[in-house]
Write a protein that holds these residues in place. Structure first.
Motif, mmCIF file in Angstrom:
data_model
loop_
_atom_site.group_PDB
_atom_site.id
_atom_site.type_symbol
_atom_site.label_atom_id
_atom_site.label_comp_id
_atom_site.label_asym_id
_atom_site.label_seq_id
_atom_site.Cartn_x
_atom_site.Cartn_y
_atom_site.Cartn_z
ATOM 1 N N PRO A 1 -13.950 11.078 0.226
ATOM 2 C CA PRO A 1 -12.788 10.414 0.812
ATOM 3 C C PRO A 1 -11.875 9.840 -0.263
ATOM 4 C CG PRO A 1 -14.749 9.061 1.082
ATOM 5 C CD PRO A 1 -15.209 10.376 0.534
ATOM 6 N N ARG A 2 -10.601 9.689 0.082
ATOM 7 C CA ARG A 2 -9.623 9.081 -0.821
ATOM 8 C C ARG A 2 -8.888 7.964 -0.095
ATOM 9 N NH1 ARG A 2 -5.779 13.497 -3.149
ATOM 10 N NH2 ARG A 2 -5.897 14.310 -1.004
ATOM 11 N N ILE A 3 -8.562 6.924 -0.836
ATOM 12 C CA ILE A 3 -7.865 5.773 -0.262
ATOM 13 C C ILE A 3 -6.696 5.412 -1.173
ATOM 14 C CG2 ILE A 3 -9.917 4.837 0.883
ATOM 15 C CD1 ILE A 3 -10.120 2.819 -1.438
ATOM 16 N N PRO A 4 -5.724 4.653 -0.667
ATOM 17 C CA PRO A 4 -4.631 4.205 -1.518
ATOM 18 C C PRO A 4 -5.146 3.404 -2.718
ATOM 19 C CG PRO A 4 -4.064 3.882 0.779
ATOM 20 C CD PRO A 4 -5.506 4.292 0.749
ATOM 21 N N SER A 5 -4.559 3.621 -3.873
ATOM 22 C CA SER A 5 -5.040 3.007 -5.102
ATOM 23 C C SER A 5 -4.998 1.483 -5.045
ATOM 24 C CB SER A 5 -4.223 3.505 -6.295
ATOM 25 O OG SER A 5 -2.835 3.250 -6.109
ATOM 26 N N GLU A 6 -4.076 0.918 -4.266
ATOM 27 C CA GLU A 6 -3.994 -0.538 -4.175
ATOM 28 C C GLU A 6 -5.245 -1.145 -3.549
ATOM 29 O OE1 GLU A 6 -1.572 1.468 -3.292
ATOM 30 O OE2 GLU A 6 -0.019 0.978 -4.771
ATOM 31 N N LEU A 7 -5.965 -0.357 -2.753
ATOM 32 C CA LEU A 7 -7.174 -0.868 -2.092
ATOM 33 C C LEU A 7 -8.439 -0.666 -2.928
ATOM 34 C CD1 LEU A 7 -6.570 0.489 1.538
ATOM 35 C CD2 LEU A 7 -5.753 -1.654 0.523
ATOM 36 N N ALA A 8 -8.349 0.132 -3.978
ATOM 37 C CA ALA A 8 -9.546 0.546 -4.710
ATOM 38 C C ALA A 8 -10.239 -0.595 -5.432
ATOM 39 C CB ALA A 8 -9.173 1.640 -5.717
ATOM 40 N N SER B 1 -5.340 -4.845 8.167
ATOM 41 C CA SER B 1 -4.003 -4.393 8.550
ATOM 42 C C SER B 1 -3.822 -2.905 8.267
ATOM 43 C CB SER B 1 -2.950 -5.202 7.791
ATOM 44 O OG SER B 1 -1.640 -4.755 8.082
ATOM 45 N N TRP B 2 -4.347 -2.447 7.129
ATOM 46 C CA TRP B 2 -4.246 -1.015 6.800
ATOM 47 C C TRP B 2 -5.024 -0.167 7.799
ATOM 48 C CZ3 TRP B 2 -8.124 2.440 5.031
ATOM 49 C CH2 TRP B 2 -7.635 3.698 4.648
ATOM 50 N N LEU B 3 -6.235 -0.591 8.157
ATOM 51 C CA LEU B 3 -7.037 0.152 9.133
ATOM 52 C C LEU B 3 -6.316 0.215 10.477
ATOM 53 C CD1 LEU B 3 -10.611 -1.235 8.326
ATOM 54 C CD2 LEU B 3 -9.844 1.131 8.033
ATOM 55 N N ASN B 4 -5.761 -0.903 10.905
ATOM 56 C CA ASN B 4 -5.009 -0.905 12.164
ATOM 57 C C ASN B 4 -3.823 0.045 12.092
ATOM 58 O OD1 ASN B 4 -6.578 -2.753 13.641
ATOM 59 N ND2 ASN B 4 -5.551 -4.505 12.705
ATOM 60 N N GLY B 5 -3.172 0.072 10.919
ATOM 61 C CA GLY B 5 -2.032 0.958 10.748
ATOM 62 C C GLY B 5 -2.400 2.424 10.793
ATOM 63 N N GLN B 6 -3.671 2.738 10.522
ATOM 64 C CA GLN B 6 -4.155 4.112 10.603
ATOM 65 C C GLN B 6 -4.606 4.481 12.015
ATOM 66 O OE1 GLN B 6 -3.956 6.180 7.849
ATOM 67 N NE2 GLN B 6 -2.914 4.388 6.994
ATOM 68 N N GLY B 7 -4.476 3.541 12.943
ATOM 69 C CA GLY B 7 -4.832 3.807 14.332
ATOM 70 C C GLY B 7 -6.248 3.415 14.700
ATOM 71 N N PHE B 8 -7.004 2.822 13.769
ATOM 72 C CA PHE B 8 -8.378 2.429 14.062
ATOM 73 C C PHE B 8 -8.409 1.103 14.827
ATOM 74 C CE2 PHE B 8 -9.010 4.869 10.032
ATOM 75 C CZ PHE B 8 -9.810 5.873 10.563
ATOM 76 N N VAL C 1 0.845 -1.190 0.000
ATOM 77 C CA VAL C 1 0.000 0.000 0.000
ATOM 78 C C VAL C 1 0.883 1.243 0.000
ATOM 79 C CG1 VAL C 1 -1.708 1.317 1.299
ATOM 80 C CG2 VAL C 1 -1.893 -1.176 1.148
ATOM 81 N N ASP C 2 0.635 2.118 -0.979
ATOM 82 C CA ASP C 2 1.397 3.354 -1.123
ATOM 83 C C ASP C 2 0.483 4.534 -0.812
ATOM 84 O OD1 ASP C 2 2.957 5.491 -1.804
ATOM 85 O OD2 ASP C 2 3.241 4.923 -3.905
ATOM 86 N N GLU C 3 0.719 5.204 0.317
ATOM 87 C CA GLU C 3 -0.151 6.298 0.751
ATOM 88 C C GLU C 3 -0.028 7.540 -0.140
ATOM 89 O OE1 GLU C 3 -2.487 6.399 2.963
ATOM 90 O OE2 GLU C 3 -2.179 4.451 3.939
ATOM 91 N N SER C 4 0.961 7.560 -1.003
ATOM 92 C CA SER C 4 1.123 8.730 -1.884
ATOM 93 C C SER C 4 0.348 8.584 -3.185
ATOM 94 C CB SER C 4 2.607 8.959 -2.204
ATOM 95 O OG SER C 4 3.132 7.893 -2.984
ATOM 96 N N SER C 5 -0.174 7.387 -3.458
ATOM 97 C CA SER C 5 -0.966 7.145 -4.668
ATOM 98 C C SER C 5 -2.404 6.894 -4.250
ATOM 99 C CB SER C 5 -0.408 5.936 -5.432
ATOM 100 O OG SER C 5 -1.213 5.638 -6.553
ATOM 101 N N LEU C 6 -3.280 7.899 -4.471
ATOM 102 C CA LEU C 6 -4.637 7.857 -3.928
ATOM 103 C C LEU C 6 -5.687 7.810 -5.025
ATOM 104 C CD1 LEU C 6 -4.210 10.570 -1.141
ATOM 105 C CD2 LEU C 6 -4.008 8.078 -0.895
ATOM 106 N N VAL C 7 -6.839 7.231 -4.676
ATOM 107 C CA VAL C 7 -8.008 7.170 -5.553
ATOM 108 C C VAL C 7 -9.186 7.773 -4.802
ATOM 109 C CG1 VAL C 7 -9.666 5.629 -6.673
ATOM 110 C CG2 VAL C 7 -7.222 5.165 -6.853
ATOM 111 N N THR C 8 -9.978 8.591 -5.488
ATOM 112 C CA THR C 8 -11.139 9.238 -4.868
ATOM 113 C C THR C 8 -12.366 8.337 -4.935
ATOM 114 O OG1 THR C 8 -10.320 11.428 -5.476
ATOM 115 C CG2 THR C 8 -12.661 11.264 -4.943
#
Length: 242
Positions: free
Chosen positions: A183-190, A130-137, A42-49
């Motif tokens: 909202p925007r999320i990393p493109s790998e999750l889209a 894992s991504w949600l946990n990494g965001q502190g959720f 997951v790359d936080e610099s590449s986002l999808v709306t």
């Protein structure tokens, strides 16, 4: 959005009607048939709306500024999606359970079986958790259908993770909170994530309107309503039958 100060969002299970409806046992695979779609880090610099996620009443003329960053955001739902092939297969299955000539006629699936056949791959769900946990959720649970993940955190965490802002809005004297941008999320999750549960507390308003209590007058075939000093009369044009 469910904020900790009050129960502001009550129904994101709304988004899983099919999975909840398929609640009777039937024939199904015992393992997931889906292939993992999240294959890169997951790359936080590449986002999808995620478009279409701003409420129409979240307008600038009602905006009263940012909501408190520490405000709790409880029981949010990250809603997941199927591949086009899964959608096609699901459509065929739903048609077959209503077809009396089909071997699947009335052979319904449990939510777990539904997820195994028509939900995202378990590997993808694990990546998103894992991504949600990494965001502190805090991840509360994953739906048995694998079509939604419930999580909780704060407004600040929501704003940071989904790259939006939560503001206060005052409409007709009532205060609401809502996101001001999609909202925007990393493109790998889209390829797996369809959207976030409504990031606002604009609830549907009931269409039913309660009027004053009434009193039926059988002789006049009318309803008298209001107080003793208020003789408002509603005539009911009723016809005697038979």
């Amino acid at each position: 959005m469910v904020l900790s100060r009050s129960p502001l969002w009550k129904g994101a299970v709304l988004s899983l009607p099919i999975a909840l409806a398929l609640g009777i046992s039937g024939a199904a695979q015992t393992h997931s048939t889906a292939q993992p779609l999240i294959t890169r880090p997951v790359d936080e610099s590449s986002l999808v709306t995620l478009r279409g996620n701003v409420h129409p009443l979240a307008r600038p003329q009602f905006d009263r500024g940012p909501a408190p960053a520490s405000l709790g955001a409880q029981r949010q739902l990250l809603v997941l999606k199927r591949t086009p092939q899964q959608e096609m297969m699901l459509g065929q299955y739903l048609a077959s359970v209503e077809d009396k000539n089909s071997p699947n006629f009335h052979r319904f699936l449990t939510p777990k079986q539904f997820g195994q056949q028509y939900g995202p791959a378990p590997e993808d769900v694990a990546q998103i958790v894992s991504w949600l946990n990494g965001q502190g959720f805090s991840v509360n649970k994953v739906a048995k259908s694998n079509m939604a993940i419930e999580f909780s955190g704060s407004v600040n965490q929501v704003e940071t993770a989904f790259h939006t802002q939560i503001h206060r809005f005052v409409i007709n004297g009532q205060e609401h909170v809502a996101n001001v941008s999609n909202p925007r999320i990393p493109s790998e999750l889209a390829s797996v994530v369809a959207g976030v549960s409504p990031l606002n507390d604009f609830y549907p308003r009931p269409l039913q309107i309660h009027g004053p209590s009434g009193r039926w007058n059988a002789a006049e075939k009318t309803v008298h309503s209001g107080t003793d000093s208020e003789h408002f009369q509603q005539s009911l044009s009723l016809r005697e039958s038979g």
